[in-house]
Design a protein around this motif. Structure first.
Motif, PDB file in Angstrom:
ATOM      1  N   GLU A   1     -33.584  -7.705   8.378  1.00 32.36           N
ATOM      2  CA  GLU A   1     -33.231  -8.477   7.193  1.00 32.36           C
ATOM      3  C   GLU A   1     -31.716  -8.675   7.138  1.00 32.36           C
ATOM      4  OE1 GLU A   1     -34.165  -6.594   3.503  1.00 32.36           O
ATOM      5  OE2 GLU A   1     -33.243  -4.695   4.036  1.00 32.36           O
ATOM      6  N   SER A   2     -31.321  -9.871   6.710  1.00 32.45           N
ATOM      7  CA  SER A   2     -29.920 -10.157   6.424  1.00 32.45           C
ATOM      8  C   SER A   2     -29.755 -10.028   4.918  1.00 32.45           C
ATOM      9  CB  SER A   2     -29.550 -11.582   6.828  1.00 32.45           C
ATOM     10  OG  SER A   2     -29.805 -11.785   8.189  1.00 32.45           O
ATOM     11  N   PHE A   3     -28.600  -9.581   4.507  1.00 31.53           N
ATOM     12  CA  PHE A   3     -28.349  -9.460   3.059  1.00 31.53           C
ATOM     13  C   PHE A   3     -26.840  -9.415   2.843  1.00 31.53           C
ATOM     14  CE2 PHE A   3     -28.647  -5.329   4.990  1.00 31.53           C
ATOM     15  CZ  PHE A   3     -27.680  -4.561   4.375  1.00 31.53           C
ATOM     16  N   MET A   4     -26.419  -9.619   1.594  1.00 34.03           N
ATOM     17  CA  MET A   4     -24.995  -9.504   1.308  1.00 34.03           C
ATOM     18  C   MET A   4     -24.733  -8.064   0.883  1.00 34.03           C
ATOM     19  SD  MET A   4     -22.538 -11.793  -1.107  1.00 34.03           S
ATOM     20  CE  MET A   4     -22.389 -13.158   0.035  1.00 34.03           C
ATOM     21  N   ASN A   5     -23.821  -7.390   1.577  1.00 32.26           N
ATOM     22  CA  ASN A   5     -23.582  -5.973   1.274  1.00 32.26           C
ATOM     23  C   ASN A   5     -22.553  -5.818   0.153  1.00 32.26           C
ATOM     24  OD1 ASN A   5     -21.025  -6.271   2.352  1.00 32.26           O
ATOM     25  ND2 ASN A   5     -21.402  -5.027   4.166  1.00 32.26           N
ATOM     26  N   GLU A   6     -22.257  -4.573  -0.178  1.00 31.27           N
ATOM     27  CA  GLU A   6     -21.372  -4.315  -1.323  1.00 31.27           C
ATOM     28  C   GLU A   6     -19.941  -4.800  -1.067  1.00 31.27           C
ATOM     29  OE1 GLU A   6     -22.029  -0.413   0.926  1.00 31.27           O
ATOM     30  OE2 GLU A   6     -23.164  -2.168   0.350  1.00 31.27           O
ATOM     31  N   GLU A   7     -19.615  -5.089   0.192  1.00 31.68           N
ATOM     32  CA  GLU A   7     -18.280  -5.625   0.509  1.00 31.68           C
ATOM     33  C   GLU A   7     -18.268  -7.149   0.345  1.00 31.68           C
ATOM     34  OE1 GLU A   7     -15.910  -3.489   1.511  1.00 31.68           O
ATOM     35  OE2 GLU A   7     -17.140  -1.727   1.930  1.00 31.68           O
ATOM     36  N   GLY A   8     -19.426  -7.738   0.049  1.00 25.69           N
ATOM     37  CA  GLY A   8     -19.499  -9.199  -0.045  1.00 25.69           C
ATOM     38  C   GLY A   8     -19.652  -9.838   1.316  1.00 25.69           C
ATOM     39  N   ALA A   9     -19.896  -9.014   2.330  1.00 35.21           N
ATOM     40  CA  ALA A   9     -20.069  -9.534   3.685  1.00 35.21           C
ATOM     41  C   ALA A   9     -21.560  -9.682   3.980  1.00 35.21           C
ATOM     42  CB  ALA A   9     -19.443  -8.576   4.696  1.00 35.21           C
ATOM     43  N   MET A  10     -21.887 -10.537   4.956  1.00 32.95           N
ATOM     44  CA  MET A  10     -23.278 -10.675   5.350  1.00 32.95           C
ATOM     45  C   MET A  10     -23.585  -9.562   6.337  1.00 32.95           C
ATOM     46  SD  MET A  10     -24.521 -12.976   3.468  1.00 32.95           S
ATOM     47  CE  MET A  10     -26.183 -13.107   4.160  1.00 32.95           C
ATOM     48  N   ALA A  11     -24.619  -8.803   6.045  1.00 34.54           N
ATOM     49  CA  ALA A  11     -24.995  -7.669   6.868  1.00 34.54           C
ATOM     50  C   ALA A  11     -26.415  -7.857   7.362  1.00 34.54           C
ATOM     51  CB  ALA A  11     -24.891  -6.384   6.045  1.00 34.54           C
ATOM     52  N   MET A  12     -26.757  -7.121   8.421  1.00 37.33           N
ATOM     53  CA  MET A  12     -28.119  -7.198   8.946  1.00 37.33           C
ATOM     54  C   MET A  12     -28.553  -5.795   9.322  1.00 37.33           C
ATOM     55  SD  MET A  12     -29.618  -9.601  11.955  1.00 37.33           S
ATOM     56  CE  MET A  12     -28.570  -8.944  13.236  1.00 37.33           C
ATOM     57  N   GLN A  13     -29.821  -5.511   9.120  1.00 35.98           N
ATOM     58  CA  GLN A  13     -30.349  -4.201   9.502  1.00 35.98           C
ATOM     59  C   GLN A  13     -31.854  -4.312   9.733  1.00 35.98           C
ATOM     60  OE1 GLN A  13     -29.511  -1.780   6.039  1.00 35.98           O
ATOM     61  NE2 GLN A  13     -31.369  -2.441   4.991  1.00 35.98           N
ATOM     62  N   PRO A  14     -32.419  -3.386  10.542  1.00 32.48           N
ATOM     63  CA  PRO A  14     -33.879  -3.339  10.630  1.00 32.48           C
ATOM     64  C   PRO A  14     -34.429  -3.070   9.224  1.00 32.48           C
ATOM     65  CG  PRO A  14     -32.872  -1.965  12.331  1.00 32.48           C
ATOM     66  CD  PRO A  14     -31.774  -2.369  11.393  1.00 32.48           C
ATOM     67  N   VAL A  15     -35.602  -3.638   8.895  1.00 27.29           N
ATOM     68  CA  VAL A  15     -36.104  -3.467   7.528  1.00 27.29           C
ATOM     69  C   VAL A  15     -36.316  -1.990   7.221  1.00 27.29           C
ATOM     70  CG1 VAL A  15     -37.143  -5.753   7.271  1.00 27.29           C
ATOM     71  CG2 VAL A  15     -38.484  -3.902   8.278  1.00 27.29           C
ATOM     72  N   PRO A  16     -35.921  -1.548   6.037  1.00 29.19           N
ATOM     73  CA  PRO A  16     -36.081  -0.138   5.673  1.00 29.19           C
ATOM     74  C   PRO A  16     -37.562   0.253   5.744  1.00 29.19           C
ATOM     75  CG  PRO A  16     -34.740  -1.316   4.035  1.00 29.19           C
ATOM     76  CD  PRO A  16     -35.311  -2.340   4.959  1.00 29.19           C
ATOM     77  N   GLY A  17     -37.835   1.393   6.345  1.00 26.51           N
ATOM     78  CA  GLY A  17     -39.214   1.851   6.500  1.00 26.51           C
ATOM     79  C   GLY A  17     -39.907   1.208   7.687  1.00 26.51           C
ATOM     80  N   GLY A  18     -39.232   0.226   8.317  1.00 23.93           N
ATOM     81  CA  GLY A  18     -39.775  -0.395   9.519  1.00 23.93           C
ATOM     82  C   GLY A  18     -40.903  -1.375   9.271  1.00 23.93           C
ATOM     83  N   GLU A  19     -41.196  -1.695   8.005  1.00 26.41           N
ATOM     84  CA  GLU A  19     -42.293  -2.623   7.751  1.00 26.41           C
ATOM     85  C   GLU A  19     -41.992  -3.538   6.579  1.00 26.41           C
ATOM     86  OE1 GLU A  19     -45.379   0.396   7.120  1.00 26.41           O
ATOM     87  OE2 GLU A  19     -45.271  -0.072   4.980  1.00 26.41           O
ATOM     88  N   ILE A  20     -42.682  -4.674   6.570  1.00 26.36           N
ATOM     89  CA  ILE A  20     -42.530  -5.634   5.479  1.00 26.36           C
ATOM     90  C   ILE A  20     -43.836  -5.621   4.684  1.00 26.36           C
ATOM     91  CG2 ILE A  20     -42.247  -8.081   4.901  1.00 26.36           C
ATOM     92  CD1 ILE A  20     -40.592  -8.337   7.530  1.00 26.36           C
ATOM     93  N   THR A  21     -43.759  -5.214   3.425  1.00 31.22           N
ATOM     94  CA  THR A  21     -44.956  -5.121   2.582  1.00 31.22           C
ATOM     95  C   THR A  21     -45.477  -6.509   2.237  1.00 31.22           C
ATOM     96  OG1 THR A  21     -44.034  -3.108   1.671  1.00 31.22           O
ATOM     97  CG2 THR A  21     -45.845  -4.098   0.439  1.00 31.22           C
ATOM     98  N   LEU A  22     -46.815  -6.665   2.328  1.00 28.37           N
ATOM     99  CA  LEU A  22     -47.456  -7.937   2.011  1.00 28.37           C
ATOM    100  C   LEU A  22     -48.418  -7.694   0.850  1.00 28.37           C
ATOM    101  CD1 LEU A  22     -48.311  -8.857   5.710  1.00 28.37           C
ATOM    102  CD2 LEU A  22     -46.360  -9.692   4.396  1.00 28.37           C
ATOM    103  N   PRO A  23     -47.967  -7.936  -0.379  1.00 23.81           N
ATOM    104  CA  PRO A  23     -48.817  -7.633  -1.529  1.00 23.81           C
ATOM    105  C   PRO A  23     -50.087  -8.483  -1.541  1.00 23.81           C
ATOM    106  CG  PRO A  23     -46.737  -8.645  -2.214  1.00 23.81           C
ATOM    107  CD  PRO A  23     -46.682  -8.507  -0.732  1.00 23.81           C
ATOM    108  N   ALA A  24     -51.188  -7.901  -2.000  1.00 24.55           N
ATOM    109  CA  ALA A  24     -52.470  -8.615  -2.063  1.00 24.55           C
ATOM    110  C   ALA A  24     -52.314  -9.876  -2.898  1.00 24.55           C
ATOM    111  CB  ALA A  24     -53.529  -7.705  -2.684  1.00 24.55           C
ATOM    112  N   GLY A  25     -52.810 -10.980  -2.342  1.00 20.46           N
ATOM    113  CA  GLY A  25     -52.774 -12.238  -3.080  1.00 20.46           C
ATOM    114  C   GLY A  25     -51.397 -12.871  -3.160  1.00 20.46           C
ATOM    115  N   GLY A  26     -50.420 -12.319  -2.427  1.00 21.62           N
ATOM    116  CA  GLY A  26     -49.057 -12.849  -2.514  1.00 21.62           C
ATOM    117  C   GLY A  26     -48.552 -13.390  -1.189  1.00 21.62           C
ATOM    118  N   SER A  27     -47.408 -14.052  -1.245  1.00 20.44           N
ATOM    119  CA  SER A  27     -46.768 -14.590  -0.048  1.00 20.44           C
ATOM    120  C   SER A  27     -45.387 -13.982   0.108  1.00 20.44           C
ATOM    121  CB  SER A  27     -46.611 -16.105  -0.158  1.00 20.44           C
ATOM    122  OG  SER A  27     -47.844 -16.731  -0.003  1.00 20.44           O
TER     123      SER A  27
END
Lengths: 150, 210
Positions: free
Chosen positions: A78-104
Motif C-alpha cells: 500500500e502507498s500512503f502519505m506518512n506523518e512527514e507528508g511524504a508518500m510512503a509504501m509498505q507491504p500491507v500490515p498483517g500481510g493481507e487485504i480484508t474483503l468484507p462480505a458484500g463489499g468492494s
C-alpha cells in the motif's frame, strides 16, 4: 450544454452499474473487475496491478497472496502519505487485504496495489499479464491484467 | 380609485415592459455566465510560494553529462524526486505530467521536468534516463553522490528515507512526492502535491506560461 449531457451520461452509467451489480449479486464468491497496470519501462524492475475486488459472499474473506508468471515475486503493498507528508509504501500490515462480505475493495494508485517485483514480462501498453490471487476462503482466481493508461 | 369602469384588458396583449425586463434578465444572465468567471483571479491547484528568493542552483549527473538547474533558465522547471523501483506514486506523477504537457501543446516546449533520484545506490544515470524517457522523451533524470542528492533534496524541502522490507523489494524509499515548479526567472513559485491530476497540472502550467 456539454455539462448537462455529461450529467445524464453519468446518471445513466450509475443506473446501469446499479442494475449490473444487482444482477450479479446472487453469485457467491469473489469477483474481480477493472484489473489494470500502468505501462512502465523495462528498467523499472517493479510494477503495480490495480483492480476492484468484490466479495459477494456472506462471509468476510481476505486476499492473502498473489503469483504471476510476469513477476519474480508478487506482494501486497500500500502507498500512503506518512506523518512527514511524504508518500510512503509498505507491504500491507498483517500481510493481507480484508474483503468484507458484500463489499468492494478498490486497489488504486496512491493506495492498495498488488506489487510485481522483478518484472519478467514487459509492461507494454496493450499487454495482458496473467495474475493469480489467493484468498483465505474463496478458491484461487486467475485472470489477465491489462496494461494500459487508467 | 375605482376600476369598475375599466374594461378587462384583452388577454393577448402583454404589458410593454415585459419583453424589456426579459431582455435585461437575459443580458444579466449572459454577463454572469461568461464575464464574471473571467474577472475572478486564477485559482491555482498547487500551493503558491511567494518568496522572492531565487532557487539555489545545483548540478547533478544525467546520462548525457552534468545537468544544472540554471541550464533551464527561461523555462518552467518541474523538479521531482523519485526512484525507478517506485511502482505506483512516481509512474502516476510522471504519466500525469506527460498528459498535462500533451494538453499544453506547443507551450510544453517551455516546460522541463527533471527527476532527481532519491535512490542513487540503485539508479544509475543510464537507468534513470531510460526510466524517465519512457514517460516523455523530454524528461531528464539526474543522480549523484548520496550527500549531493541529500543536499539538493534538502534545498527543496524534500524528505526521503529508505527502509528495509522483509519481502523481495530489498528496501523501499519513502519520499516527498511534490512537484516543485520553478519559474522562468528561477524562483520556486508553486508546489503541486501528489494526486493533483493531469488536468489540474496543465491548468496551472498554462496559467504560468500565459
Amino acid at each position: 450544454m456539454k455539462r448537462f449531457k455529461t450529467r445524464w451520461a453519468v446518471a445513466a452509467l450509475a443506473l446501469a452499474a446499479t442494475i449490473g451489480t444487482v444482477a450479479c449479486s446472487e453469485d457467491a464468491g469473489i469477483e474481480i473487475s477493472d484489473a489494470w497496470g500502468r505501462p512502465s519501462p523495462s528498467v523499472a524492475t517493479a510494477g503495480a496491478f490495480f483492480m476492484t475486488i468484490t466479495n459477494n459472499g456472506a462471509e468476510d474473506d481476505a486476499l492473502v497472496a498473489a503469483t504471476s508468471p510476469a513477476c519474480g515475486t508478487v506482494e501486497l503493498h500500500e502507498s500512503f502519505m506518512n506523518e512527514e507528508g511524504a508518500m510512503a509504501m509498505q507491504p500491507v500490515p498483517g500481510g493481507e487485504i480484508t474483503l468484507p462480505a458484500g463489499g468492494s475493495v478498490v486497489l488504486e494508485p496512491g493506495g492498495l496495489h498488488v506489487m510485481c517485483i522483478d518484472k519478467l514480462q514487459d509492461f507494454t501498453e496493450g499487454a495482458d499479464l496473467e495474475l493469480t490471487l489467493r484468498f483465505q476462503n474463496a478458491d484461487d482466481t486467475t485472470f489477465d491484467v491489462e496494461i494500459r493508461e487508467p | 380609485m375605482t376600476d369598475t369602469q375599466a374594461k378587462p384588458r384583452p388577454r393577448s396583449s402583454l404589458p410593454v415592459w415585459l419583453p424589456v425586463l426579459l431582455g435585461i434578465l437575459v443580458i444579466l444572465a449572459l454577463f454572469a455566465w461568461f464575464v464574471l468567471p473571467r474577472l475572478r483571479p486564477y485559482q491555482f491547484n498547487g500551493t503558491v510560494i511567494q518568496s522572492e528568493m531565487p532557487s539555489t542552483n545545483f548540478t547533478l549527473t544525467s546520462a548525457d553529462g552534468p545537468v544544472s538547474l540554471s541550464d533551464y533558465r527561461g523555462r518552467l522547471v518541474l523538479l521531482y524526486f523519485g526512484y525507478t523501483f517506485c511502482p505506483d506514486v512516481c509512474p502516476t506523477t510522471l504519466a500525469d505530467v506527460n498528459k498535462a504537457l500533451d494538453q499544453l501543446g506547443n507551450k510544453a516546449e517551455d516546460v522541463q521536468l527533471i527527476m532527481v533520484s532519491v535512490d542513487p545506490a540503485r539508479d544509475t544515470p543510464e537507468k534513470l534516463a531510460e526510466y524517465v524517457e519512457f514517460f516523455n522523451p523530454t524528461f531528464v533524470g539526474v543522480t549523484g553522490a548520496d550527500e549531493d542528492v541529500r543536499r539538493v533534496a534538502t534545498l527543496y524541502n524534500v524528505w526521503y528515507e529508505a527502509h528495509d522490507e522483509e519481502g523481495a523489494s530489498g528496501y523501499l524509499v519513502d519520499h516527498t512526492a511534490t512537484l516543485n515548479v520553478i519559474d522562468e526567472e528561477g524562483h520556486l513559485k508553486l508546489l503541486i502535491g501528489y494526486g493533483t491530476g493531469a488536468d489540474a497540472i496543465a491548468a496551472d502550467l498554462d496559467y504560468m506560461l500565459r
